[in-house]
Design a protein around this motif. Structure first.
Motif, PDB file in Angstrom:
ATOM      1  N   LEU A 195       0.823  -1.209   0.000  1.00 36.08           N
ATOM      2  CA  LEU A 195       0.000   0.000   0.000  1.00 36.08           C
ATOM      3  C   LEU A 195       0.858   1.261   0.000  1.00 36.08           C
ATOM      4  O   LEU A 195       0.521   2.240  -0.661  1.00 36.08           O
ATOM      5  CB  LEU A 195      -0.938   0.005   1.209  1.00 36.08           C
ATOM      6  CG  LEU A 195      -2.044  -1.046   1.198  1.00 36.08           C
ATOM      7  CD1 LEU A 195      -2.816  -1.014   2.507  1.00 36.08           C
ATOM      8  CD2 LEU A 195      -2.960  -0.836   0.025  1.00 36.08           C
ATOM      9  N   LYS A 196       1.968   1.230   0.728  1.00 38.92           N
ATOM     10  CA  LYS A 196       2.874   2.376   0.707  1.00 38.92           C
ATOM     11  C   LYS A 196       3.523   2.536  -0.657  1.00 38.92           C
ATOM     12  O   LYS A 196       3.705   3.647  -1.151  1.00 38.92           O
ATOM     13  CB  LYS A 196       3.964   2.225   1.774  1.00 38.92           C
ATOM     14  CG  LYS A 196       3.535   2.658   3.131  1.00 38.92           C
ATOM     15  CD  LYS A 196       4.717   2.671   4.071  1.00 38.92           C
ATOM     16  CE  LYS A 196       4.282   3.117   5.439  1.00 38.92           C
ATOM     17  NZ  LYS A 196       5.387   3.143   6.385  1.00 38.92           N
ATOM     18  N   ALA A 197       3.888   1.407  -1.269  1.00 44.63           N
ATOM     19  CA  ALA A 197       4.571   1.468  -2.566  1.00 44.63           C
ATOM     20  C   ALA A 197       3.656   2.030  -3.652  1.00 44.63           C
ATOM     21  O   ALA A 197       4.112   2.792  -4.517  1.00 44.63           O
ATOM     22  CB  ALA A 197       5.062   0.076  -2.967  1.00 44.63           C
ATOM     23  N   ILE A 198       2.383   1.666  -3.620  1.00 49.60           N
ATOM     24  CA  ILE A 198       1.474   2.168  -4.654  1.00 49.60           C
ATOM     25  C   ILE A 198       0.776   3.454  -4.211  1.00 49.60           C
ATOM     26  O   ILE A 198      -0.054   3.992  -4.932  1.00 49.60           O
ATOM     27  CB  ILE A 198       0.425   1.113  -5.050  1.00 49.60           C
ATOM     28  CG1 ILE A 198      -0.478   0.757  -3.876  1.00 49.60           C
ATOM     29  CG2 ILE A 198       1.075  -0.109  -5.642  1.00 49.60           C
ATOM     30  CD1 ILE A 198      -1.633  -0.156  -4.242  1.00 49.60           C
ATOM     31  N   ARG A 199       1.127   3.935  -3.033  1.00 52.21           N
ATOM     32  CA  ARG A 199       0.597   5.174  -2.470  1.00 52.21           C
ATOM     33  C   ARG A 199      -0.928   5.157  -2.385  1.00 52.21           C
ATOM     34  O   ARG A 199      -1.600   6.130  -2.737  1.00 52.21           O
ATOM     35  CB  ARG A 199       1.074   6.375  -3.272  1.00 52.21           C
ATOM     36  CG  ARG A 199       2.551   6.567  -3.171  1.00 52.21           C
ATOM     37  CD  ARG A 199       2.987   7.804  -3.851  1.00 52.21           C
ATOM     38  NE  ARG A 199       4.427   7.961  -3.657  1.00 52.21           N
ATOM     39  CZ  ARG A 199       5.156   8.785  -4.357  1.00 52.21           C
ATOM     40  NH1 ARG A 199       4.613   9.532  -5.279  1.00 52.21           N
ATOM     41  NH2 ARG A 199       6.435   8.886  -4.128  1.00 52.21           N
ATOM     42  N   SER A 200      -1.434   4.054  -1.899  1.00 51.52           N
ATOM     43  CA  SER A 200      -2.871   3.919  -1.693  1.00 51.52           C
ATOM     44  C   SER A 200      -3.232   4.546  -0.361  1.00 51.52           C
ATOM     45  O   SER A 200      -2.560   4.334   0.643  1.00 51.52           O
ATOM     46  CB  SER A 200      -3.267   2.442  -1.701  1.00 51.52           C
ATOM     47  OG  SER A 200      -4.632   2.306  -1.405  1.00 51.52           O
ATOM     48  N   ARG A 201      -4.283   5.326  -0.323  1.00 50.13           N
ATOM     49  CA  ARG A 201      -4.643   6.020   0.900  1.00 50.13           C
ATOM     50  C   ARG A 201      -5.363   5.121   1.886  1.00 50.13           C
ATOM     51  O   ARG A 201      -5.195   5.236   3.078  1.00 50.13           O
ATOM     52  CB  ARG A 201      -5.524   7.216   0.579  1.00 50.13           C
ATOM     53  CG  ARG A 201      -4.766   8.295  -0.114  1.00 50.13           C
ATOM     54  CD  ARG A 201      -5.626   9.521  -0.226  1.00 50.13           C
ATOM     55  NE  ARG A 201      -5.265  10.189  -1.472  1.00 50.13           N
ATOM     56  CZ  ARG A 201      -6.063  10.952  -2.161  1.00 50.13           C
ATOM     57  NH1 ARG A 201      -7.279  11.150  -1.757  1.00 50.13           N
ATOM     58  NH2 ARG A 201      -5.660  11.509  -3.263  1.00 50.13           N
ATOM     59  N   TRP A 202      -6.197   4.228   1.384  1.00 44.59           N
ATOM     60  CA  TRP A 202      -6.971   3.411   2.299  1.00 44.59           C
ATOM     61  C   TRP A 202      -7.499   2.183   1.582  1.00 44.59           C
ATOM     62  O   TRP A 202      -7.524   2.102   0.370  1.00 44.59           O
ATOM     63  CB  TRP A 202      -8.131   4.193   2.884  1.00 44.59           C
ATOM     64  CG  TRP A 202      -9.128   4.607   1.861  1.00 44.59           C
ATOM     65  CD1 TRP A 202      -9.047   5.684   1.026  1.00 44.59           C
ATOM     66  CD2 TRP A 202     -10.339   3.936   1.523  1.00 44.59           C
ATOM     67  NE1 TRP A 202     -10.131   5.728   0.190  1.00 44.59           N
ATOM     68  CE2 TRP A 202     -10.947   4.672   0.485  1.00 44.59           C
ATOM     69  CE3 TRP A 202     -10.977   2.806   1.995  1.00 44.59           C
ATOM     70  CZ2 TRP A 202     -12.154   4.301  -0.085  1.00 44.59           C
ATOM     71  CZ3 TRP A 202     -12.175   2.433   1.426  1.00 44.59           C
ATOM     72  CH2 TRP A 202     -12.755   3.178   0.409  1.00 44.59           C
ATOM     73  N   ARG A 203      -7.920   1.244   2.383  1.00 41.60           N
ATOM     74  CA  ARG A 203      -8.676   0.083   1.929  1.00 41.60           C
ATOM     75  C   ARG A 203      -9.911   0.019   2.801  1.00 41.60           C
ATOM     76  O   ARG A 203      -9.946   0.587   3.888  1.00 41.60           O
ATOM     77  CB  ARG A 203      -7.869  -1.214   2.100  1.00 41.60           C
ATOM     78  CG  ARG A 203      -6.655  -1.326   1.212  1.00 41.60           C
ATOM     79  CD  ARG A 203      -7.048  -2.026  -0.086  1.00 41.60           C
ATOM     80  NE  ARG A 203      -5.974  -1.974  -1.055  1.00 41.60           N
ATOM     81  CZ  ARG A 203      -5.283  -3.031  -1.435  1.00 41.60           C
ATOM     82  NH1 ARG A 203      -5.542  -4.205  -0.925  1.00 41.60           N
ATOM     83  NH2 ARG A 203      -4.359  -2.908  -2.344  1.00 41.60           N
ATOM     84  N   ILE A 204     -10.892  -0.713   2.363  1.00 36.28           N
ATOM     85  CA  ILE A 204     -12.140  -0.785   3.124  1.00 36.28           C
ATOM     86  C   ILE A 204     -11.937  -1.468   4.479  1.00 36.28           C
ATOM     87  O   ILE A 204     -12.633  -1.178   5.431  1.00 36.28           O
ATOM     88  CB  ILE A 204     -13.234  -1.480   2.297  1.00 36.28           C
ATOM     89  CG1 ILE A 204     -14.599  -1.217   2.897  1.00 36.28           C
ATOM     90  CG2 ILE A 204     -12.979  -2.952   2.155  1.00 36.28           C
ATOM     91  CD1 ILE A 204     -15.747  -1.526   1.967  1.00 36.28           C
ATOM     92  N   LEU A 205     -10.947  -2.358   4.555  1.00 35.30           N
ATOM     93  CA  LEU A 205     -10.603  -3.018   5.814  1.00 35.30           C
ATOM     94  C   LEU A 205      -9.115  -2.844   6.073  1.00 35.30           C
ATOM     95  O   LEU A 205      -8.330  -2.675   5.133  1.00 35.30           O
ATOM     96  CB  LEU A 205     -10.934  -4.515   5.745  1.00 35.30           C
ATOM     97  CG  LEU A 205     -12.404  -4.894   5.656  1.00 35.30           C
ATOM     98  CD1 LEU A 205     -12.543  -6.396   5.490  1.00 35.30           C
ATOM     99  CD2 LEU A 205     -13.171  -4.420   6.863  1.00 35.30           C
TER     100      LEU A 205
END
Length: 149
Positions: A38-48
């Motif tokens: 998630l850090k590598a793809i710079r994703s802000r959040w997931r539903i869980l």
């Protein structure tokens, strides 16, 4: 007009529970892999959170839970659980040693690789020679798993 949150005709959602014997180390390892991704793809959040995702994926993989069952119990879609499963498998596969490197390591020790179905993989012929004068370790045999779709 009042809004009720009860289901029509007094139906209750079904929940299937099973015991999943996992160590915290296993769950944390998988959750850390997801956090790094998630850090590598710079994703802000997931539903869980990654820990819950790891437990859901491990339940699908280890106990062969249906994707729809796991999705319904966690308020996500079936395709989301499938995507999480495929993503975690890809992250784990990226950590696995490549076959050619594993064969070279076994050949260096003087062993051989035998698959579960009995197939013998000979060591590469370009393996470096062992220095003489020392004791030769016992032959190492690695047993690998093969899966059929």
């Amino acid at each position: 007009m009042t809004k009720t949150k009860e289901r029509a005709e007094d139906t209750r959602p079904l929940v299937y529970q099973c015991r999943l014997p996992l160590s915290m180390r296993t769950v944390n390892h998988h959750a850390d892999l997801l956090r790094r991704r998630l850090k590598a793809i710079r994703s802000r959040w997931r539903i869980l959170p990654p820990g819950r995702i790891a437990v859901i994926v491990l339940a699908v993989l280890r106990h062969d839970q249906r994707l729809a069952d796991m999705a319904g119990g966690n308020n996500v879609s079936e395709s989301t659980v499938r995507r999480w499963r495929d993503e975690l498998i890809a992250l784990l596969a990226a950590q696995a040693p490549r076959l050619d490197r594993a064969l070279k390591k076994v050949a260096k020790r003087g062993g051989e690789v035998v698959l579960i179905d009995g197939t013998r993989i000979p060591p590469p012929s370009a393996a470096p020679e062992r220095p003489t004068g020392g004791t030769t370790p016992a032959n190492t045999t690695i047993t690998a798993c093969t899966s059929s779709p």
